[in-house]
Motif scaffolding. Structure first.
Motif, PDB file in Angstrom:
ATOM      1  N   GLY A 109     -11.725 -44.326 -35.595  1.00 18.97           N
ATOM      2  CA  GLY A 109     -11.076 -44.046 -34.279  1.00 18.97           C
ATOM      3  C   GLY A 109     -11.373 -44.662 -33.545  1.00 18.97           C
ATOM      4  N   VAL A 110     -12.379 -43.366 -33.468  1.00 14.69           N
ATOM      5  CA  VAL A 110     -13.314 -43.183 -31.656  1.00 14.69           C
ATOM      6  C   VAL A 110     -13.748 -45.425 -31.034  1.00 14.69           C
ATOM      7  N   LEU A 111     -14.084 -46.053 -31.858  1.00 16.13           N
ATOM      8  CA  LEU A 111     -14.229 -47.225 -32.053  1.00 16.13           C
ATOM      9  C   LEU A 111     -12.507 -47.911 -31.376  1.00 16.13           C
ATOM     10  N   GLN A 112     -11.510 -47.499 -32.288  1.00 11.22           N
ATOM     11  CA  GLN A 112      -9.941 -47.741 -31.941  1.00 11.22           C
ATOM     12  C   GLN A 112     -10.093 -48.467 -32.182  1.00 11.22           C
ATOM     13  N   GLN A 113     -10.708 -48.974 -34.057  1.00  9.28           N
ATOM     14  CA  GLN A 113     -10.231 -50.211 -34.820  1.00  9.28           C
ATOM     15  C   GLN A 113      -8.580 -49.168 -35.784  1.00  9.28           C
ATOM     16  N   TRP A 114      -8.103 -49.116 -34.837  1.00  9.90           N
ATOM     17  CA  TRP A 114      -6.561 -47.971 -35.197  1.00  9.90           C
ATOM     18  C   TRP A 114      -6.633 -48.312 -37.054  1.00  9.90           C
ATOM     19  N   GLN A 115      -6.435 -49.885 -37.087  1.00  6.28           N
ATOM     20  CA  GLN A 115      -5.745 -50.343 -38.707  1.00  6.28           C
ATOM     21  C   GLN A 115      -6.900 -49.783 -39.692  1.00  6.28           C
ATOM     22  N   GLU A 116      -8.108 -50.546 -39.668  1.00  8.90           N
ATOM     23  CA  GLU A 116      -9.255 -49.835 -40.520  1.00  8.90           C
ATOM     24  C   GLU A 116      -9.232 -48.646 -40.662  1.00  8.90           C
ATOM     25  N   ALA A 117      -9.510 -48.124 -39.712  1.00  4.94           N
ATOM     26  CA  ALA A 117      -9.182 -46.426 -39.565  1.00  4.94           C
ATOM     27  C   ALA A 117      -7.840 -45.830 -40.111  1.00  4.94           C
ATOM     28  N   PHE A 118      -7.280 -46.314 -40.346  1.00  2.00           N
ATOM     29  CA  PHE A 118      -5.825 -45.811 -41.174  1.00  2.00           C
ATOM     30  C   PHE A 118      -6.409 -45.902 -42.761  1.00  2.00           C
ATOM     31  N   ALA A 146      -1.677 -39.049 -39.883  1.00  2.00           N
ATOM     32  CA  ALA A 146      -0.423 -39.200 -39.561  1.00  2.00           C
ATOM     33  C   ALA A 146      -0.947 -39.570 -37.957  1.00  2.00           C
ATOM     34  N   TYR A 147      -2.791 -38.743 -37.410  1.00  2.00           N
ATOM     35  CA  TYR A 147      -2.872 -39.329 -36.268  1.00  2.00           C
ATOM     36  C   TYR A 147      -3.068 -40.728 -35.981  1.00  2.00           C
ATOM     37  N   LEU A 148      -3.581 -41.550 -36.648  1.00  2.00           N
ATOM     38  CA  LEU A 148      -4.093 -42.758 -36.479  1.00  2.00           C
ATOM     39  C   LEU A 148      -3.179 -43.962 -37.256  1.00  2.00           C
ATOM     40  N   ARG A 149      -1.505 -43.201 -37.132  1.00  2.00           N
ATOM     41  CA  ARG A 149      -0.478 -43.756 -37.671  1.00  2.00           C
ATOM     42  C   ARG A 149       0.366 -44.075 -36.450  1.00  2.00           C
ATOM     43  N   SER A 150       0.141 -42.354 -35.472  1.00  2.00           N
ATOM     44  CA  SER A 150       1.016 -42.898 -34.606  1.00  2.00           C
ATOM     45  C   SER A 150      -0.573 -43.825 -33.377  1.00  2.00           C
ATOM     46  N   ARG A 151      -1.182 -44.142 -33.607  1.00  2.00           N
ATOM     47  CA  ARG A 151      -1.672 -44.870 -32.830  1.00  2.00           C
ATOM     48  C   ARG A 151      -1.561 -46.207 -33.467  1.00  2.00           C
ATOM     49  N   VAL A 152      -1.749 -46.624 -34.338  1.00  2.00           N
ATOM     50  CA  VAL A 152      -1.028 -48.089 -35.140  1.00  2.00           C
ATOM     51  C   VAL A 152       0.136 -47.850 -34.252  1.00  2.00           C
ATOM     52  N   GLN A 153       0.857 -47.804 -34.788  1.00  2.00           N
ATOM     53  CA  GLN A 153       2.524 -47.311 -33.977  1.00  2.00           C
ATOM     54  C   GLN A 153       1.678 -48.044 -32.711  1.00  2.00           C
ATOM     55  N   GLU A 154       1.362 -47.783 -31.815  1.00  2.00           N
ATOM     56  CA  GLU A 154       1.107 -46.914 -30.301  1.00  2.00           C
ATOM     57  C   GLU A 154       0.422 -48.712 -30.332  1.00  2.00           C
ATOM     58  N   ALA A 155      -0.539 -49.652 -30.772  1.00  2.00           N
ATOM     59  CA  ALA A 155      -0.974 -50.467 -30.462  1.00  2.00           C
ATOM     60  C   ALA A 155      -0.019 -51.338 -30.917  1.00  2.00           C
ATOM     61  N   GLU A 156       0.801 -51.707 -32.101  1.00  2.00           N
ATOM     62  CA  GLU A 156       2.091 -52.982 -31.766  1.00  2.00           C
ATOM     63  C   GLU A 156       2.503 -52.666 -31.363  1.00  2.00           C
ATOM     64  N   TRP A 157       3.221 -51.407 -30.524  1.00  2.00           N
ATOM     65  CA  TRP A 157       4.217 -51.463 -29.464  1.00  2.00           C
ATOM     66  C   TRP A 157       3.535 -52.679 -28.552  1.00  2.00           C
TER      67      TRP A 157
END
Length: 518
Positions: free
Chosen positions: A414-423, A450-461
């Motif tokens: 998550g710190v590395l902003q690799q959201w999907q893999e972190a999720f 829950a936190y990572l899901r929101s970041r995955v969705q934001e990255a997709e948006w």
């Protein structure tokens, strides 16, 4: 009572017949030898039955009147008579079993010298008939005879013929009994260890007194009694110091360290771990030293977190500012954690190369190193250690450690902003925690998911918005001179706060680190 009366009566009849047989002469005596041998076997069996019945009465007496020893004395007298008969036979297995009972009874009445000798005799007799069959039958024969009997069995079945008769064997038997749900096992172990401590103190044997104190401390820790545990560990440490026993001093400080950790006293724990490491180094104990280096790293991370260390996620380079919250003291503490963890990792690798079994310690050391590096703002380095910790815990079969390491990996990703893999990693950790019934770990994993899901969705948006911007000039060219027709604008998904709060600087690292350290 009826069984005892009947057995006593049968024993009396048998002895009268034996007396009549011994009074006959000539050929009758010659023909009576096989009969006397058979009667001797029956006499031993009857005496053994009486010993068992008396032992049961002694157990009941212990529960109802702990200060009374009448039944123990009676059982002891019967057992000694039976042993004198058995010594004329070749039943070494039966003799071993009876010696175990004798050792137990001697323990009950405080005759420790004789208890030790009986246990050692049981071991030597068992070695005469060494083999898996003898070991199993002695265990089976002593089932239900209480912890002192289990203590003697542990000594008798020791792999080493020179294994010392120490209270630690009793503690091991008590711990096993407690895990199997036997009420009062640890309390009984504590009583016997305390009596052994007093006994060795009267003898003036400082090292054995220290050994008994270590057992007292360990048992108190298992019972959750921290203050008595701390007192026992301190006394043991003093005795080992007087005897110039560096290894013993290190072990005593290791128990003091555990007391500090349970109380959340991270600074005293850190200082104790450093001193214990020095003691193990003096004793040439590389494994003990590696354990203490790992503990130094864990407590330094805990202290840094207590003083404000956290991970800054405010932007692409935010993770490089982890030590900015808490000042130079936090950075210094995290640097100490990195150095100690690196030392533990290096020592463990060298020990494993020499054939030592310390893979689990290596796993904990890698996890501690990764946590310190993450908090220092070195996520790439932390990722390497976290990944290795996951593999090591998995190879060792430590499911709880694997779940913690997976949570740590998800946090670093998550710190590395690799959201999907972190999720995905956090979901794997959740499944593992749930399968182990670890509600605390599962709750932390759900927050992280829950936190990572929101970041995955934001990255997709953001990806879709970028595509829209790239397509918009082409659509305007097709429309000619008509009004501008931009693509519809969708609002970004709601961003969930990271675990622990909604600030840019989150505390998920603290939660994960606390779990890893625990």
């Amino acid at each position: 009572d009826r069984a005892r009366l009947e057995a006593s009566a049968a024993l009396g009849r048998l002895r009268r017949r034996s007396g009549n047989l011994s009074g006959e002469g000539g050929a009758s005596q010659k023909n009576g030898r096989p009969r006397r041998a058979r009667r001797r076997v029956v006499e031993v069996r009857l005496l053994r039955l009486l010993v068992d019945l008396a032992y049961e009465e002694a157990e009941r007496e212990l529960l109802e009147s702990p200060n009374e020893t009448g039944q123990c004395e009676e059982a002891l007298s019967l057992a000694e008579r039976c042993l004198s008969l058995l010594q004329d036979t070749e039943d070494t297995e039966g003799e071993s079993r009876l010696l175990v009972v004798l050792s137990s009874l001697y323990f009950r009445i405080g005759r420790f010298d004789e208890a030790v000798r009986a246990g050692e005799d049981a071991r030597s007799k068992l070695q005469e008939a060494r083999g898996s069959r003898g070991r199993v039958r002695v265990h089976a024969a002593t089932t239900g005879l209480g912890l002192p009997a289990a203590y003697a069995v542990g000594a008798a079945n020791s792999a080493s013929s020179s294994a010392p008769m120490t209270p630690d064997l009793l503690l091991a038997a008590a711990t096993g009994a407690a895990r199997q749900g036997e009420d009062g096992a640890l309390e009984e172990a504590l009583k016997v260890a305390a009596r052994m401590r007093d006994y060795f103190r009267r003898l003036g044997d400082a090292k054995k007194e220290a050994s008994a104190l270590m057992t007292v401390c360990s048992t108190q820790l298992l019972l959750g009694n921290l203050e008595p545990a701390a007192i026992a560990a301190k006394r043991a440490r003093m005795l080992y110091s007087e005897e110039s026993d560096a290894g013993g001093r290190g072990e005593a400080m290791r128990l003091q360290l555990e007391v500090h950790c349970r109380r959340g006293e991270f600074r005293p724990a850190l200082q104790t771990a450093e001193r214990a490491g020095a003691a193990f180094r003096e004793a040439g104990d590389k494994l003990g030293e590696a354990r203490m280096m790992c503990s130094v790293a864990q407590n330094a991370v805990s202290l840094a977190l207590q003083e404000g260390a956290c991970v800054d996620r405010s932007g692409p380079n935010g993770s490089r500012n982890g030590h900015g919250h808490g000042g130079s003291s936090v950075k210094e503490m995290l640097g100490k954690a990195v150095r100690a963890a690196e030392g533990a990792v290096g020592t463990c690798r060298a020990l494993i190369a020499d054939g030592a079994d310390c893979m689990l310690l290596l796993a904990y050391s890698c996890a501690s190193l990764a946590q310190a590096q993450l908090l220092l703002g070195l996520p790439d380095e932390a990722m390497e250690g976290a990944d290795e910790a996951v593999v090591l815990f998995r190879d060792c079969g430590d499911r709880a450690g694997e779940a913690s390491a997976l949570l740590q990996s998800a946090d670093v990703l998550g710190v590395l902003q690799q959201w999907q893999e972190a999720f995905e990693t956090a979901e794997e950790a959740l499944a593992l925690c749930s399968s182990q019934g670890d509600e605390r770990g599962a709750g932390l994993a759900r927050e992280l998911i829950a936190y990572l899901r929101s970041r995955v969705q934001e990255a997709e948006w953001r990806r879709q918005q970028q595509q829209n911007l790239q397509l918009q000039p082409g659509l305007q060219a097709v429309a000619g001179s008509g009004p501008s027709q931009a693509l519809p604008h969708f609002a970004p998904p709601e961003r969930r706060p990271p675990p622990g709060g909604g600030a840019v600087v989150d505390s998920s690292a603290a939660a994960v680190a606390a779990r890893v350290v625990e």
